[in-house]
Design a protein around this motif. Structure first.
Motif, short mmCIF file in Angstrom:
data_model
loop_
_atom_site.label_atom_id
_atom_site.label_comp_id
_atom_site.label_asym_id
_atom_site.label_seq_id
_atom_site.Cartn_x
_atom_site.Cartn_y
_atom_site.Cartn_z
N ALA A 17 1.16 5.03 3.84
CA ALA A 17 0.39 4.06 3.06
C ALA A 17 -0.98 4.61 2.69
O ALA A 17 -1.59 5.36 3.46
CB ALA A 17 0.21 2.78 3.87
N ARG A 18 -1.44 4.24 1.50
CA ARG A 18 -2.79 4.65 1.10
C ARG A 18 -3.79 3.81 1.87
O ARG A 18 -3.49 2.75 2.36
CB ARG A 18 -2.97 4.50 -0.40
N ARG A 48 2.55 3.57 -5.27
CA ARG A 48 1.48 4.25 -6.00
C ARG A 48 1.75 4.14 -7.49
O ARG A 48 2.85 4.47 -7.96
CB ARG A 48 1.44 5.73 -5.60
N LYS A 75 0.80 -1.22 0.00
CA LYS A 75 0.00 0.00 0.00
C LYS A 75 0.84 1.28 0.00
O LYS A 75 0.30 2.36 -0.09
CB LYS A 75 -0.97 0.00 1.18
#
Length: 62
Positions: A60-61, A43, A40
């Motif tokens: 982290a997304r 990107r 995560k």
């Protein structure tokens, strides 16, 4: 596969700013990427002609 693991490690360590993956490599690369413990944090940004540029984010997304 090991090539992609090394690329992700270099991206994570700041040795690389980004990784450019062509559409022919995408599925093989993605298989390694989704198994990565910090998945995560990576990107992907889609570009023309099926290219994807991956960068590493400290946060982290969700």
């Amino acid at each position: 596969m090991e090539k992609y693991e090394n690329m992700l490690k270099q991206l994570q360590n700041g040795e690389l700013k980004s990784i450019e993956i062509e559409k022919e490599q995408f599925y093989e690369f993605r298989e390694v990427l989704v198994k990565h413990p910090l998945f995560k944090h990576f990107r992907g940004e889609a570009k023309q002609n099926g290219r994807v540029i991956y960068t590493y984010q400290e946060v982290a997304r969700s």
